[in-house]
Motif scaffolding. Structure first.
Motif, PDB file in Angstrom:
ATOM      1  N   GLY A 291      -8.153 -19.949  50.457  1.00 28.69           N
ATOM      2  CA  GLY A 291      -8.760 -20.678  51.563  1.00 28.69           C
ATOM      3  C   GLY A 291      -7.849 -20.873  52.746  1.00 28.69           C
ATOM      4  O   GLY A 291      -8.325 -21.032  53.872  1.00 28.69           O
ATOM      5  N   VAL A 292      -6.523 -20.845  52.515  1.00 28.86           N
ATOM      6  CA  VAL A 292      -5.589 -21.173  53.592  1.00 28.86           C
ATOM      7  C   VAL A 292      -4.718 -19.988  54.000  1.00 28.86           C
ATOM      8  O   VAL A 292      -3.800 -20.154  54.804  1.00 28.86           O
ATOM      9  N   ALA A 293      -5.015 -18.796  53.490  1.00 29.73           N
ATOM     10  CA  ALA A 293      -4.168 -17.636  53.760  1.00 29.73           C
ATOM     11  C   ALA A 293      -4.951 -16.523  54.434  1.00 29.73           C
ATOM     12  O   ALA A 293      -6.187 -16.456  54.357  1.00 29.73           O
ATOM     13  N   LEU A 294      -4.207 -15.632  55.083  1.00 36.65           N
ATOM     14  CA  LEU A 294      -4.765 -14.420  55.683  1.00 36.65           C
ATOM     15  C   LEU A 294      -4.101 -13.232  54.983  1.00 36.65           C
ATOM     16  O   LEU A 294      -3.243 -12.543  55.543  1.00 36.65           O
ATOM     17  N   ILE A 295      -4.495 -13.024  53.752  1.00 32.91           N
ATOM     18  CA  ILE A 295      -3.885 -11.994  52.916  1.00 32.91           C
ATOM     19  C   ILE A 295      -4.987 -11.080  52.400  1.00 32.91           C
ATOM     20  O   ILE A 295      -5.940 -11.533  51.755  1.00 32.91           O
ATOM     21  N   GLY A 296      -4.867  -9.783  52.716  1.00 28.68           N
ATOM     22  CA  GLY A 296      -5.873  -8.826  52.258  1.00 28.68           C
ATOM     23  C   GLY A 296      -6.086  -7.705  53.259  1.00 28.68           C
ATOM     24  O   GLY A 296      -5.216  -7.403  54.084  1.00 28.68           O
ATOM     25  N   SER A 297      -7.261  -7.102  53.203  1.00 27.17           N
ATOM     26  CA  SER A 297      -7.592  -5.997  54.090  1.00 27.17           C
ATOM     27  C   SER A 297      -7.826  -6.502  55.511  1.00 27.17           C
ATOM     28  O   SER A 297      -8.008  -7.698  55.744  1.00 27.17           O
ATOM     29  N   ARG A 298      -7.861  -5.561  56.447  1.00 28.14           N
ATOM     30  CA  ARG A 298      -8.125  -5.941  57.833  1.00 28.14           C
ATOM     31  C   ARG A 298      -9.476  -6.639  57.963  1.00 28.14           C
ATOM     32  O   ARG A 298      -9.597  -7.639  58.688  1.00 28.14           O
ATOM     33  N   GLU A 299     -10.486  -6.115  57.290  1.00 25.30           N
ATOM     34  CA  GLU A 299     -11.805  -6.721  57.413  1.00 25.30           C
ATOM     35  C   GLU A 299     -11.821  -8.122  56.819  1.00 25.30           C
ATOM     36  O   GLU A 299     -12.426  -9.042  57.375  1.00 25.30           O
ATOM     37  N   HIS A 300     -11.159  -8.294  55.671  1.00 24.23           N
ATOM     38  CA  HIS A 300     -11.096  -9.631  55.070  1.00 24.23           C
ATOM     39  C   HIS A 300     -10.383 -10.614  56.008  1.00 24.23           C
ATOM     40  O   HIS A 300     -10.869 -11.733  56.229  1.00 24.23           O
ATOM     41  N   VAL A 301      -9.259 -10.192  56.577  1.00 27.08           N
ATOM     42  CA  VAL A 301      -8.512 -11.075  57.472  1.00 27.08           C
ATOM     43  C   VAL A 301      -9.311 -11.367  58.732  1.00 27.08           C
ATOM     44  O   VAL A 301      -9.308 -12.495  59.241  1.00 27.08           O
ATOM     45  N   ARG A 302     -10.031 -10.374  59.244  1.00 29.72           N
ATOM     46  CA  ARG A 302     -10.870 -10.621  60.416  1.00 29.72           C
ATOM     47  C   ARG A 302     -11.905 -11.697  60.121  1.00 29.72           C
ATOM     48  O   ARG A 302     -12.142 -12.594  60.937  1.00 29.72           O
ATOM     49  N   GLN A 303     -12.511 -11.646  58.941  1.00 28.56           N
ATOM     50  CA  GLN A 303     -13.510 -12.658  58.564  1.00 28.56           C
ATOM     51  C   GLN A 303     -12.867 -14.035  58.432  1.00 28.56           C
ATOM     52  O   GLN A 303     -13.451 -15.045  58.843  1.00 28.56           O
ATOM     53  N   ARG A 304     -11.653 -14.080  57.879  1.00 26.91           N
ATOM     54  CA  ARG A 304     -10.977 -15.367  57.739  1.00 26.91           C
ATOM     55  C   ARG A 304     -10.574 -15.919  59.112  1.00 26.91           C
ATOM     56  O   ARG A 304     -10.653 -17.123  59.356  1.00 26.91           O
ATOM     57  N   LEU A 305     -10.151 -15.040  60.014  1.00 25.83           N
ATOM     58  CA  LEU A 305      -9.839 -15.486  61.371  1.00 25.83           C
ATOM     59  C   LEU A 305     -11.069 -16.093  62.040  1.00 25.83           C
ATOM     60  O   LEU A 305     -10.970 -17.106  62.742  1.00 25.83           O
ATOM     61  N   GLN A 306     -12.222 -15.501  61.808  1.00 23.36           N
ATOM     62  CA  GLN A 306     -13.452 -16.044  62.379  1.00 23.36           C
ATOM     63  C   GLN A 306     -13.737 -17.425  61.806  1.00 23.36           C
ATOM     64  O   GLN A 306     -14.209 -18.325  62.523  1.00 23.36           O
ATOM     65  N   ALA A 307     -13.449 -17.619  60.518  1.00 20.99           N
ATOM     66  CA  ALA A 307     -13.649 -18.934  59.905  1.00 20.99           C
ATOM     67  C   ALA A 307     -12.750 -19.982  60.560  1.00 20.99           C
ATOM     68  O   ALA A 307     -13.182 -21.120  60.812  1.00 20.99           O
TER      69      ALA A 307
END
Length: 342
Positions: A291-307
């Motif tokens: 929940g608090v990290a940006l670790i993974g694929s580009r698409e996963h991180v893009r989705q977390r950045l949007q969150a």
């Protein structure tokens, strides 16, 4: 969304200068230096002002108990002059373990202290007479009130407050330019801090711009260092949840509990306080870490950045994966690209 990087209070400053210059060239928006009970933050920031040209510079954080309000104002004014108007004053109350154990000052009235410092600093920068009321009465003993002799490039320097408790977050939302959060979980943060933020914002002065919200995040995008980065985040979390205060007086334990993970928070604290550090790190819930990290694929991180953006975050303070400065700068470029694409 802006991107910042934070260096801790035990940083090897000579070794990091080239890396920080690389971050500045790669488009980082802010560079923060911690203080705690390691190296002083203010002095090295002056040096960094001479090897950077665009990034904002600030302590992240300097304790409100460590200096008088007027010295804090002077330090920020000096950094602003050295950097050509790129200073941020990052403040926090810290906690009893550091304030009483290191500075030898009673940990009293942290919210009132912070509010008074904000007011005094703004008077100093506006070249008004420096006056204040308890807990910082200025002047004392019938002395004449003074105003700063130096003139900096700006009469307003942003003040960002690191705040955890409801009263501190309310005051920050009411008076500060930015809120530096910790353990920020976009989908659950509102349940912990939303009410305090809204109450403080409802009393915010019309002379202040929108409150900026800063959140920390470990970043590892499409990299073989991901497992190592998860481990670093586990150890970091266990240190704060278990080690930053005794049982019943740990703000970070309280946040994890309010996220609905109280049983896990208790276990992490018990293990850590019993000096079982590796077991404490292993007990940090993976659910929280994701929940608090940006670790993974580009698409996963893009989705977390949007969150994060949807939760109101305007700057991420990132801890970057990589064993070399080149690898970390490459990670910065990746997260910068994804954030720019939101």
């Amino acid at each position: 969304m802006k991107i910042g990087v934070t260096f801790g209070s035990s940083t090897n400053f000579p070794a990091m200068l080239d890396e920080i210059a690389g971050y500045d060239a790669a488009g980082v928006d802010a560079i923060w230096l911690g203080e705690s009970y390691g190296f002083d933050a203010i002095g090295p920031l002056g040096a960094l002002s001479q090897i950077t040209s665009r990034a904002l510079l600030g302590p992240g954080i300097v304790s409100a108990y460590s200096r008088t309000p007027t010295l804090l104002a002077q330090s920020a004014l000096t950094l602003d002059a050295l950097s050509g108007g790129r200073a941020i004053l990052g403040l926090g109350a810290s906690g009893p373990a550091v304030i009483e154990g290191w500075h030898g000052v009673p940990y009293e009235r942290p919210v009132a202290r912070m509010a008074a410092i904000i007011d005094i600093c703004r008077r100093v920068w506006a070249r008004e007479v420096a006056t204040g009321s308890p807990p910082y009465p200025l002047p004392v003993n019938s002395r004449r009130a003074l105003k700063v002799m130096a003139t900096g490039p700006r009469t307003k320097i942003p003040i960002y407050i690191a705040a955890l408790g409801a009263a501190s977050v309310r005051m920050t939302a009411r008076k500060a330019d930015g809120w530096t959060s910790v353990m920020f979980w976009p989908e659950r943060a509102d349940g912990v801090w939303g009410s305090a933020l809204r109450e403080g914002l409802s009393r915010r002065g019309d002379d202040l711009a929108a409150l900026q919200i800063v959140a920390p995040a470990h970043v590892a995008i499409d990299t073989e260092h991901a497992d190592r980065h998860w481990d670093a985040l586990r150890a970091h979390t266990a240190h704060y949840v278990g080690g930053m205060g005794p049982r019943g007086q740990n703000f970070y334990h309280d946040v994890l509990s309010r996220y609905g993970l109280g049983t896990a928070a208790d276990r992490v604290a018990d293990l850590y306080l019993n000096k079982q550090r590796e077991q404490a790190a292993a007990a940090v819930p993976q659910e929280y870490l994701e929940g608090v990290a940006l670790i993974g694929s580009r698409e996963h991180v893009r989705q977390r950045l949007q969150a994060y953006a949807d939760a109101g975050v305007s700057m991420l303070n990132v801890t970057l994966a990589g064993s070399t400065s080149e690898e970390r700068i490459a990670q910065l470029r990746l997260v910068r690209e994804l954030a720019d694409g939101l």
